[in-house]
Design a protein around this motif. Sequence first.
Motif, PDB file in Angstrom:
ATOM      1  N   GLU A 180       6.226  49.672 135.956  1.00 30.28           N
ATOM      2  CA  GLU A 180       5.499  50.876 135.537  1.00 30.28           C
ATOM      3  C   GLU A 180       5.902  51.271 134.119  1.00 30.28           C
ATOM      4  O   GLU A 180       5.061  51.637 133.295  1.00 30.28           O
ATOM      5  CB  GLU A 180       5.769  52.020 136.505  1.00 30.28           C
ATOM      6  CG  GLU A 180       5.127  51.845 137.869  1.00 30.28           C
ATOM      7  CD  GLU A 180       5.518  52.948 138.845  1.00 30.28           C
ATOM      8  OE1 GLU A 180       6.141  53.935 138.400  1.00 30.28           O
ATOM      9  OE2 GLU A 180       5.206  52.830 140.042  1.00 30.28           O
ATOM     10  N   GLY A 181       7.195  51.216 133.841  1.00 35.11           N
ATOM     11  CA  GLY A 181       7.677  51.567 132.517  1.00 35.11           C
ATOM     12  C   GLY A 181       7.201  50.611 131.441  1.00 35.11           C
ATOM     13  O   GLY A 181       6.982  51.009 130.294  1.00 35.11           O
ATOM     14  N   LEU A 182       7.043  49.341 131.810  1.00 35.85           N
ATOM     15  CA  LEU A 182       6.624  48.319 130.848  1.00 35.85           C
ATOM     16  C   LEU A 182       5.108  48.239 130.673  1.00 35.85           C
ATOM     17  O   LEU A 182       4.622  47.469 129.835  1.00 35.85           O
ATOM     18  CB  LEU A 182       7.133  46.941 131.289  1.00 35.85           C
ATOM     19  CG  LEU A 182       8.653  46.728 131.300  1.00 35.85           C
ATOM     20  CD1 LEU A 182       8.990  45.358 131.871  1.00 35.85           C
ATOM     21  CD2 LEU A 182       9.232  46.886 129.898  1.00 35.85           C
ATOM     22  N   ALA A 183       4.372  49.022 131.445  1.00 37.88           N
ATOM     23  CA  ALA A 183       2.907  48.901 131.461  1.00 37.88           C
ATOM     24  C   ALA A 183       2.280  49.125 130.088  1.00 37.88           C
ATOM     25  O   ALA A 183       1.223  48.553 129.782  1.00 37.88           O
ATOM     26  CB  ALA A 183       2.313  49.872 132.477  1.00 37.88           C
ATOM     27  N   THR A 184       2.898  49.941 129.262  1.00 39.20           N
ATOM     28  CA  THR A 184       2.342  50.220 127.927  1.00 39.20           C
ATOM     29  C   THR A 184       3.063  49.428 126.839  1.00 39.20           C
ATOM     30  O   THR A 184       3.029  49.816 125.670  1.00 39.20           O
ATOM     31  CB  THR A 184       2.459  51.719 127.612  1.00 39.20           C
ATOM     32  OG1 THR A 184       3.840  52.117 127.680  1.00 39.20           O
ATOM     33  CG2 THR A 184       1.655  52.543 128.611  1.00 39.20           C
ATOM     34  N   SER A 185       3.682  48.328 127.205  1.00 37.31           N
ATOM     35  CA  SER A 185       4.460  47.536 126.252  1.00 37.31           C
ATOM     36  C   SER A 185       3.826  46.169 126.032  1.00 37.31           C
ATOM     37  O   SER A 185       2.859  45.788 126.698  1.00 37.31           O
ATOM     38  CB  SER A 185       5.892  47.342 126.758  1.00 37.31           C
ATOM     39  OG  SER A 185       5.934  46.340 127.771  1.00 37.31           O
ATOM     40  N   SER A 186       4.427  45.403 125.118  1.00 38.87           N
ATOM     41  CA  SER A 186       4.006  44.020 124.891  1.00 38.87           C
ATOM     42  C   SER A 186       4.866  43.050 125.692  1.00 38.87           C
ATOM     43  O   SER A 186       4.795  41.837 125.494  1.00 38.87           O
ATOM     44  CB  SER A 186       4.097  43.686 123.400  1.00 38.87           C
ATOM     45  OG  SER A 186       5.456  43.748 122.963  1.00 38.87           O
ATOM     46  N   ILE A 187       5.681  43.588 126.593  1.00 40.25           N
ATOM     47  CA  ILE A 187       6.601  42.767 127.389  1.00 40.25           C
ATOM     48  C   ILE A 187       5.923  42.355 128.687  1.00 40.25           C
ATOM     49  O   ILE A 187       5.401  43.198 129.427  1.00 40.25           O
ATOM     50  CB  ILE A 187       7.897  43.541 127.705  1.00 40.25           C
ATOM     51  CG1 ILE A 187       8.610  43.940 126.416  1.00 40.25           C
ATOM     52  CG2 ILE A 187       8.824  42.706 128.586  1.00 40.25           C
ATOM     53  CD1 ILE A 187       9.762  44.905 126.633  1.00 40.25           C
ATOM     54  N   GLU A 188       5.962  41.079 128.999  1.00 42.67           N
ATOM     55  CA  GLU A 188       5.431  40.564 130.263  1.00 42.67           C
ATOM     56  C   GLU A 188       6.564  39.920 131.047  1.00 42.67           C
ATOM     57  O   GLU A 188       7.277  39.046 130.534  1.00 42.67           O
ATOM     58  CB  GLU A 188       4.339  39.526 130.018  1.00 42.67           C
ATOM     59  CG  GLU A 188       3.783  38.941 131.314  1.00 42.67           C
ATOM     60  CD  GLU A 188       2.829  37.791 131.082  1.00 42.67           C
ATOM     61  OE1 GLU A 188       2.267  37.276 132.074  1.00 42.67           O
ATOM     62  OE2 GLU A 188       2.655  37.384 129.914  1.00 42.67           O
ATOM     63  N   ILE A 189       6.759  40.359 132.284  1.00 45.26           N
ATOM     64  CA  ILE A 189       7.728  39.703 133.173  1.00 45.26           C
ATOM     65  C   ILE A 189       7.047  38.463 133.736  1.00 45.26           C
ATOM     66  O   ILE A 189       6.125  38.555 134.547  1.00 45.26           O
ATOM     67  CB  ILE A 189       8.180  40.638 134.303  1.00 45.26           C
ATOM     68  CG1 ILE A 189       8.903  41.861 133.730  1.00 45.26           C
ATOM     69  CG2 ILE A 189       9.101  39.887 135.278  1.00 45.26           C
ATOM     70  CD1 ILE A 189       9.312  42.885 134.779  1.00 45.26           C
ATOM     71  N   ILE A 190       7.504  37.299 133.311  1.00 48.39           N
ATOM     72  CA  ILE A 190       6.823  36.060 133.686  1.00 48.39           C
ATOM     73  C   ILE A 190       7.451  35.386 134.897  1.00 48.39           C
ATOM     74  O   ILE A 190       6.868  34.456 135.460  1.00 48.39           O
ATOM     75  CB  ILE A 190       6.788  35.085 132.496  1.00 48.39           C
ATOM     76  CG1 ILE A 190       8.207  34.790 132.000  1.00 48.39           C
ATOM     77  CG2 ILE A 190       5.923  35.629 131.384  1.00 48.39           C
ATOM     78  CD1 ILE A 190       8.265  33.776 130.880  1.00 48.39           C
ATOM     79  N   ALA A 191       8.652  35.848 135.321  1.00 47.57           N
ATOM     80  CA  ALA A 191       9.291  35.274 136.502  1.00 47.57           C
ATOM     81  C   ALA A 191      10.337  36.245 137.029  1.00 47.57           C
ATOM     82  O   ALA A 191      10.954  36.982 136.252  1.00 47.57           O
ATOM     83  CB  ALA A 191       9.936  33.926 136.175  1.00 47.57           C
TER      84      ALA A 191
END
Length: 317
Positions: free
Chosen positions: A174-185
């Motif tokens: 939720e916190g990363l939703a507005t970021s350019s960070i993608e959790i890929i694994a």
Amino acid sequence: MAIVFALVLTGLRAEPVSANTPRQVCVLVPHFKDEYWLSVGYGLEQEARHHDIELLFYEAGGYRALATQIAQLNDCAARGVDAILIGAVTSDHAELLSAIRDVSSRVPVLGLVNELRSPDLSGRIGVDWRQMGLVLGSYLADLHPADTVPQRAVLVSGPEEAGWTGPLEQGLREGLATSSIEIIAVFSADTGLRQQLALVEEAFATIPKIDLLIGSAPAVEAAIGLISNTGQNSDVRLASTYISHTIKRSLTNGRILAVPFDDPRQQGMLAIRQLLSVPGKSQHAAMGRPEIVLVSGQDEVTDKVVLSPADYFPVIQ
């Protein structure tokens, strides 16, 4: 950045010793392989000493030691202790909930740190682990807004059985939703250093171009050691999902970006205060928890993050 340290006490206060003060209390934790639990234990002992309470510490051996923790719960009840504090290895397994239902009819059982979805608890001390993830994710999103260079991240966390891992990941995303960070694994295992090291090694070996490793305290500790020893993946930045002694040191020397701080020592102290406010078995005390604050490597107040002494280790039953 200024950090305000505060406690949401929800009616809790230090109680004077009285005839009703519990004299012997069992403390059940998943394990002490994770330094986080050492600070909880230290806080418990600090506060218990003020009230002349004897603590009996049990460790299950890991988050997958369900049968062991149930046996320890029953053993504590058979010993006739005055209360039981349980850092549960699982939040909702039917066998553990059934055991708590049975034991709580004879002695107050209170939840400690980990989420435990039992209606039979007399109280609970612990933070919202979704909020822990949200605090960290929001900080990282501020560093990497949505319109900036994409960042590839991996999450190395505890086992799915643990009650905190799911909410933490939810809040983090939720916190990363507005970021350019993608959790890929996402990699999951018990939070012993050896198990978490194996996950970090697997992540580095199988995932190309990792920009950011977000991990449990033991995972980040393992990553720091692995990077130092091999010289590889030195450009991977690190963020921890909770505090430990090694994480605190790494904050001061700039090895990691940030950590949400939920004051495990204070949680231990609050747990003792809470059980003093429980009128009796099957009765309930007010919820208590510290406020979660974000501590980053640039902060000049990391010395206010008080943990257990370096040489502390509780006596285990």
